[in-house]
Write an enzyme that holds these catalytic residues in place. Structure first.
Site, PDB file in Angstrom:
ATOM      1  N   LYS A  25      -3.715 -18.357  79.408  1.00  0.00           N
ATOM      2  CA  LYS A  25      -4.147 -19.581  78.744  1.00  0.00           C
ATOM      3  C   LYS A  25      -3.295 -19.866  77.508  1.00  0.00           C
ATOM      4  O   LYS A  25      -2.736 -20.961  77.361  1.00  0.00           O
ATOM      5  CB  LYS A  25      -5.618 -19.447  78.373  1.00  0.00           C
ATOM      6  CG  LYS A  25      -6.230 -20.623  77.664  1.00  0.00           C
ATOM      7  CD  LYS A  25      -7.736 -20.452  77.561  1.00  0.00           C
ATOM      8  CE  LYS A  25      -8.112 -19.160  76.876  1.00  0.00           C
ATOM      9  NZ  LYS A  25      -9.574 -18.982  76.769  1.00  0.00           N
ATOM     10  N   ASP A  75      -9.061 -23.495  79.894  1.00  0.00           N
ATOM     11  CA  ASP A  75     -10.024 -23.061  78.896  1.00  0.00           C
ATOM     12  C   ASP A  75     -11.420 -23.373  79.409  1.00  0.00           C
ATOM     13  O   ASP A  75     -11.605 -23.735  80.589  1.00  0.00           O
ATOM     14  CB  ASP A  75      -9.738 -23.726  77.546  1.00  0.00           C
ATOM     15  CG  ASP A  75     -10.107 -25.208  77.521  1.00  0.00           C
ATOM     16  OD1 ASP A  75     -10.324 -25.802  78.606  1.00  0.00           O
ATOM     17  OD2 ASP A  75     -10.165 -25.773  76.418  1.00  0.00           O
TER      18      ASP A  75
END
Length: 244
Positions: free
Chosen positions: A133, A151
């Site tokens: 991420k 996310d």
């Protein structure tokens, strides 16, 4: 009830077309969609993204000017006084773990990458405290290398849109990647994050004022009455939890 798509019966081609239309409409709904973290170079973005874990982007942006002024390069983080750095990071929460990560990142960049932030996913994820991420955030916004940042918001919206049934971020990324043009991976993530923050909340999404209603199989999860739904729409950049 508004007639919406049935994700369970649509063909893969239809799902791809719907996904790309969603991204286009999100661009119209959120023309200001962009990363909310302030930075001037790849290292600053990497640091800010690490600090954004369980912290609002607004708070990170309040803390980072002092951090960036004190630590200008990887070697500065590597040689940082732990107590001093912890005190600077304290407002972001989990400051001891974040201090460990930044010192470790500084050391790794200095020892293995000539003090520069690497430009590949494989290399970025070897840095302390950096997962896929964070790596995609840095690649997409510092180096213009497209990637899907999964996310909390992106994962939730992908499931609500019927684009995945997965909970694991890596699997969500794998499901989303072929649905969008590669060049759109970063902006698709930014737009979904904006929509998740402003409209499609975890508990009570603002369904009644959502411009994606006809494309969303989860329409009706939140209030569909426009006046009630409008009260759920949140504000703009950086004033809500990042929940990374």
């Amino acid at each position: 009830m508004l007639a919406t798509v049935d994700a369970a019966t649509e063909t893969p081609l239809a799902r791809t077309r719907r996904a790309r239309r969603i991204v286009r409409l999100l661009g119209e709904i959120h023309p200001d969609a962009r990363i909310a973290l302030d930075f001037d170079n790849p290292l600053e973005l990497l640091v800010a993204t690490v600090l954004s874990a369980q912290c609002t982007d607004k708070k990170v942006n309040e803390v980072t000017p002092a951090v960036f002024a004190r630590y200008r390069g990887a070697a500065d983080y590597a040689g940082a006084d732990r107590a001093e750095l912890e005190e600077l990071l304290r407002p972001t929460g989990f400051f001891r773990a974040k201090t460990n990560s930044l010192i470790g990142i500084g050391s790794a960049l200095t020892e293995r990458f000539g003090g520069e932030v690497p430009r590949s996913l494989a290399e970025l994820v070897t840095l302390p405290g950096v997962g896929r991420k964070t790596a995609h955030v840095v690649l997409g916004h510092a180096f213009d290398i497209p990637g899907i940042t999964v996310d909390t918001h992106v994962g939730r919206l992908a499931r609500r849109f019927g684009l995945t049934e997965q909970d694991d971020p890596v699997r969500v990324e794998a499901d989303l990647a072929p649905l969008f043009e590669r060049r759109d991976h970063t902006i698709a993530s930014d737009r979904m994050i904006f929509h998740g923050r402003r409209y499609c909340h975890a508990r009570r999404p603002a369904c009644g004022v959502c411009g994606l209603a006809r494309l969303c199989p989860s329409y009706g999860t939140g209030p569909i009455e426009p006046e009630l739904a409008a009260r759920l729409v949140r504000g703009t950049r950086g004033d809500v939890e990042a929940l990374r």
